[in-house]
Every structure is written in structure tokens, then in C-alpha cells.
Write a protein that holds these residues in place. Structure first.
Motif, PDB file in Angstrom:
ATOM      1  N   GLN A 264       7.271   1.021   6.538  1.00  0.00           N
ATOM      2  CA  GLN A 264       7.920   0.047   7.637  1.00  0.00           C
ATOM      3  C   GLN A 264       7.235  -1.497   7.242  1.00  0.00           C
ATOM      4  O   GLN A 264       7.234  -2.084   8.274  1.00  0.00           O
ATOM      5  CB  GLN A 264       7.462   0.392   8.914  1.00  0.00           C
ATOM      6  CG  GLN A 264       7.665   1.902   9.547  1.00  0.00           C
ATOM      7  CD  GLN A 264       7.354   2.500  10.737  1.00  0.00           C
ATOM      8  OE1 GLN A 264       7.630   1.764  11.623  1.00  0.00           O
ATOM      9  NE2 GLN A 264       6.464   3.401  10.610  1.00  0.00           N
ATOM     10  N   GLY A 265       7.202  -1.622   6.079  1.00  0.00           N
ATOM     11  CA  GLY A 265       6.974  -3.088   5.896  1.00  0.00           C
ATOM     12  C   GLY A 265       5.578  -3.664   5.950  1.00  0.00           C
ATOM     13  O   GLY A 265       5.187  -4.614   5.748  1.00  0.00           O
ATOM     14  N   ARG A 266       4.559  -2.529   6.164  1.00  0.00           N
ATOM     15  CA  ARG A 266       3.255  -2.629   6.371  1.00  0.00           C
ATOM     16  C   ARG A 266       2.503  -3.170   5.110  1.00  0.00           C
ATOM     17  O   ARG A 266       3.145  -2.605   4.034  1.00  0.00           O
ATOM     18  CB  ARG A 266       2.548  -1.522   7.224  1.00  0.00           C
ATOM     19  CG  ARG A 266       2.990  -1.246   8.936  1.00  0.00           C
ATOM     20  CD  ARG A 266       3.098  -2.375   9.470  1.00  0.00           C
ATOM     21  NE  ARG A 266       3.736  -2.356  10.671  1.00  0.00           N
ATOM     22  CZ  ARG A 266       3.862  -3.293  11.769  1.00  0.00           C
ATOM     23  NH1 ARG A 266       3.727  -4.645  11.461  1.00  0.00           N
ATOM     24  NH2 ARG A 266       4.509  -2.908  13.151  1.00  0.00           N
ATOM     25  N   PRO A 267       1.174  -3.239   5.347  1.00  0.00           N
ATOM     26  CA  PRO A 267       0.603  -3.513   3.808  1.00  0.00           C
ATOM     27  C   PRO A 267       0.493  -2.235   2.935  1.00  0.00           C
ATOM     28  O   PRO A 267       0.314  -1.038   3.649  1.00  0.00           O
ATOM     29  CB  PRO A 267      -0.743  -3.977   4.496  1.00  0.00           C
ATOM     30  CG  PRO A 267      -0.647  -4.717   5.835  1.00  0.00           C
ATOM     31  CD  PRO A 267       0.293  -3.800   6.294  1.00  0.00           C
ATOM     32  N   LEU A 268       0.488  -2.439   1.698  1.00  0.00           N
ATOM     33  CA  LEU A 268       0.393  -1.445   0.797  1.00  0.00           C
ATOM     34  C   LEU A 268      -0.797  -0.521   0.779  1.00  0.00           C
ATOM     35  O   LEU A 268      -1.952  -1.276   0.750  1.00  0.00           O
ATOM     36  CB  LEU A 268       0.739  -1.780  -0.708  1.00  0.00           C
ATOM     37  CG  LEU A 268       0.635  -0.968  -1.659  1.00  0.00           C
ATOM     38  CD1 LEU A 268       1.762   0.247  -1.671  1.00  0.00           C
ATOM     39  CD2 LEU A 268       0.914  -1.566  -3.119  1.00  0.00           C
ATOM     40  N   ASP A 269      -0.778   0.579   0.911  1.00  0.00           N
ATOM     41  CA  ASP A 269      -2.062   1.611   0.675  1.00  0.00           C
ATOM     42  C   ASP A 269      -1.700   2.288  -0.732  1.00  0.00           C
ATOM     43  O   ASP A 269      -0.906   3.038  -0.964  1.00  0.00           O
ATOM     44  CB  ASP A 269      -2.160   2.573   1.726  1.00  0.00           C
ATOM     45  CG  ASP A 269      -3.777   3.095   1.634  1.00  0.00           C
ATOM     46  OD1 ASP A 269      -4.292   2.896   1.007  1.00  0.00           O
ATOM     47  OD2 ASP A 269      -3.754   4.393   2.468  1.00  0.00           O
ATOM     48  N   TRP A 270      -2.610   1.738  -1.778  1.00  0.00           N
ATOM     49  CA  TRP A 270      -2.414   2.378  -3.097  1.00  0.00           C
ATOM     50  C   TRP A 270      -2.328   3.815  -3.164  1.00  0.00           C
ATOM     51  O   TRP A 270      -3.509   4.445  -2.617  1.00  0.00           O
ATOM     52  CB  TRP A 270      -3.270   1.803  -3.953  1.00  0.00           C
ATOM     53  CG  TRP A 270      -3.063   0.255  -4.347  1.00  0.00           C
ATOM     54  CD1 TRP A 270      -3.484  -0.548  -3.491  1.00  0.00           C
ATOM     55  CD2 TRP A 270      -2.489  -0.081  -5.228  1.00  0.00           C
ATOM     56  NE1 TRP A 270      -2.987  -2.013  -4.029  1.00  0.00           N
ATOM     57  CE2 TRP A 270      -2.545  -1.472  -5.079  1.00  0.00           C
ATOM     58  CE3 TRP A 270      -1.649   0.229  -6.140  1.00  0.00           C
ATOM     59  CZ2 TRP A 270      -1.699  -2.700  -5.969  1.00  0.00           C
ATOM     60  CZ3 TRP A 270      -0.897  -0.637  -7.175  1.00  0.00           C
ATOM     61  CH2 TRP A 270      -0.980  -2.131  -7.016  1.00  0.00           C
ATOM     62  N   PRO A 271      -1.615   4.614  -3.721  1.00  0.00           N
ATOM     63  CA  PRO A 271      -1.573   5.896  -3.828  1.00  0.00           C
ATOM     64  C   PRO A 271      -2.660   6.601  -4.677  1.00  0.00           C
ATOM     65  O   PRO A 271      -2.780   6.213  -5.711  1.00  0.00           O
ATOM     66  CB  PRO A 271       0.066   6.266  -4.059  1.00  0.00           C
ATOM     67  CG  PRO A 271       0.170   4.979  -5.021  1.00  0.00           C
ATOM     68  CD  PRO A 271      -0.252   3.815  -4.556  1.00  0.00           C
TER      69      PRO A 271
END
Length: 305
Positions: A264-271
């Protein structure tokens, strides 16, 4: 040797890659015991090489011992001690290519026909997934918990949900990583002969090897959104360095963190893929913008503590 391969300046002083061996490999007694033909350190020790990122010199070299008079080594030998520090704490195994140059399927009649819903209670995908979450137990109604203020979160206003998506999925096998380590992806997207919009990566835990149609669409564990790629561009996401950049023909590599976001356009959480189970990686994009030569490459890298 300790200077590394990166010239200082323009932000290049963050360190270099260091490749090392976790143990001294056993050299076989005769040809053919390790591999066909003569054995080398690369072929016999292929499984023991690791890489550390952002390595820099912490303490300058000092001479610990001088050795002279060696019959097989004329001159003077010096035993030297120095200290290195790694900016990234994981020892990385060599990258494994899971899928290379995979193209999206061609458009279908369903991509041309949009079914509109006039139900006022209709939820989007995020709302439907949120509605499926179990609700907490009711507590004392006379003592409600304090209401915390809503904190503003940055988002990507350029990210929107297209009318139709086309998707391609690739399997990340169970043996891609040992159960005691984890796995991070290295993604490459080529936009081809046209622009590419609203690209979405989702990683689904898939311990039983089910096809995508049988998976819960809300069961993904990580999501990456890319709002836009110009024609002929190649985007690279390196999860080991946590860098994102775009290469355009005839132009310098460009940092691209501003076009990448999480759900939803939120900050990226690296997988980070864990537990040594198979995963399914699904890549979709706006069906109207996918060129025939657009492609995706996925590599995985095992991280050891």
C-alpha cells in the motif's frame, strides 16, 4: 591488496567485498576423485567460499615476526597482522539463479474486460485480507485501553492499483537454503521496449508445493512495489547490500529507492526468506504496460550468521 578494488571518493569509501574460505579444502590424491580432469582450488573448494560486504581496514598492518634463512624461500618472510571490519554482518554464499529472463504471459481476453462492482460494501484486496484476520478477545468494557494517536507514515503517491494485472510465478525450492540460515533475493527487472508500471513482487511460503491457484491470496509474507520503469531500463535490487538502482542506456546508474515501496505504498521491508521451506515468488504488473520483451530475473543468496 588491502586497498581493495574501490577508489576513494564519491561515496565509495564504504568498503569492498571480501571473498574468503571457511576451511581449507582437501585436495584429492589423484585426478577424477574430486571432479573430471585436474582439480583446482576453485573446483575442489567450490562449497567453502563466502563473501562479506562493505569490508574495510580497521587496524593497519603490523609485523609480528621476521623469518630468515628458509631454504625453499630465499630472502626474508614477514608474518603480518591486521584487522578488518565488515559493514554487513552476514557471510554470503554464491548467488543461485532461480529464474533468468522470464517473460510475462501474453494478454488474454480477461485482460481487456474490466468487471465493475457497484456494491458499496465492496472491499479492495487489502481490506479483504484485513477482514480475514482474527479479532482479539473482548476485555473489560468499563476499562477500555488508551487510544494512541495515529502516526503519519510516508507513502508513495505514484503507486496505484491497475485495472488488470498479468502475473508470472517462479518456485524457490526447499533446498535453496539450510534450515539454520536464511535467504535473501537479488531481483532484476528489464522493462523492454516500453515503460513498465505498477510492478509487484510477492513471496508466498509454500511448504507443500501447491500451485498459486491453491494458495491463500492473503498468505504472502513480503511485498515489493515498483511504481515505474522507463523504456529500456533495468532495475536491480540487491538485498545483501540493500541497494536499489536503475540502469538506462547511455546514462549513469541511478539510485531508485524513491520508486520502490512496501504494501500500500508504505516503506519497504526488505524480504528475508526463512525456515528452509519452499517459496513461490509471483511478479505482476499493469497489463497495459507490459512489453513483449520485458523480463524478470531472480537470484537467491544464502546468508550465514
Amino acid at each position: 591488496m588491502l586497498r581493495g578494488s574501490l577508489a576513494c571518493g564519491a561515496g565509495a569509501c564504504g568498503g569492498d567485498d571480501l571473498e574468503f574460505m571457511t576451511c581449507c579444502p582437501t585436495v584429492p590424491a589423484g585426478p577424477g576423485e574430486c571432479c573430471p580432469g585436474p582439480c583446482t582450488s576453485q573446483t575442489c573448494g567450490a562449497g567453502v567460499f563466502r563473501t562479506l560486504r562493505d569490508v574495510a581496514l580497521l587496524a593497519e598492518p603490523t609485523v609480528q615476526q621476521r623469518i630468515t634463512g628458509c631454504a625453499c624461500c630465499p630472502g626474508e618472510l614477514r608474518q603480518i597482522q591486521f584487522q578488518l571490519v565488515a559493514g554487513r554482518p552476514h557471510a554470503l554464499r554464491p548467488a543461485v539463479t532461480v529464474a533468468e529472463g522470464v517473460h510475462w504471459p501474453p494478454p488474454t481476453p480477461d485482460d481487456e474486460c474490466v468487471q465493475w462492482s457497484t456494491d458499496p460494501g465492496c472491499l479492495d484486496e487489502a481490506g479483504e485480507c484485513a477482514a480475514q484476520q482474527p479479532q482479539p478477545c473482548p476485555l473489560d468494557p468499563n476499562c477500555p485501553p488508551p487510544v494512541l494517536p495515529t502516526l503519519p507514515l510516508p507513502d508513495n503517491p505514484c503507486l496505484c492499483e491497475p485495472f488488470t494485472r498479468r502475473q508470472v510465478c517462479v518456485e524457490i525450492p526447499e533446498n535453496a537454503a539450510p534450515i539454520w540460515a536464511d535467504l535473501v533475493p537479488l531481483l532484476e527487472i528489464y522493462s523492454g521496449s516500453g515503460i513498465l508500471r505498477n510492478i509487484r513482487f510477492r513471496f508466498y511460503p509454500n511448504p507443500f508445493g501447491a500451485p498459486y491457484e491453491d494458495l491463500d491470496p492473503c498468505s504472502w509474507c513480503s511485498e515489493i512495489n515498483i511504481s515505474y520503469l522507463p523504456s529500456g531500463a533495468r532495475l536491480t535490487m540487491d538485498s545483501t547490500r540493500r541497494t536499489i538502482y536503475v540502469q538506462c542506456p547511455g546514462r549513469a546508474d541511478t539510485p531508485a529507492e524513491q520508486i520502490v515501496s512496501g504494501p500500500q505504498g508504505r516503506p519497504l521491508d526488505w524480504p528475508v526468506l526463512e525456515c528452509g521451506i519452499p517459496y513461490l515468488a509471483c511478479i505482476s504488473a499493469d497489463s497495459d504496460t507490459i512489453a513483449a520483451d520485458a523480463s524478470v530475473t531472480l537470484r537467491t543468496i544464502v546468508r550465514e550468521a
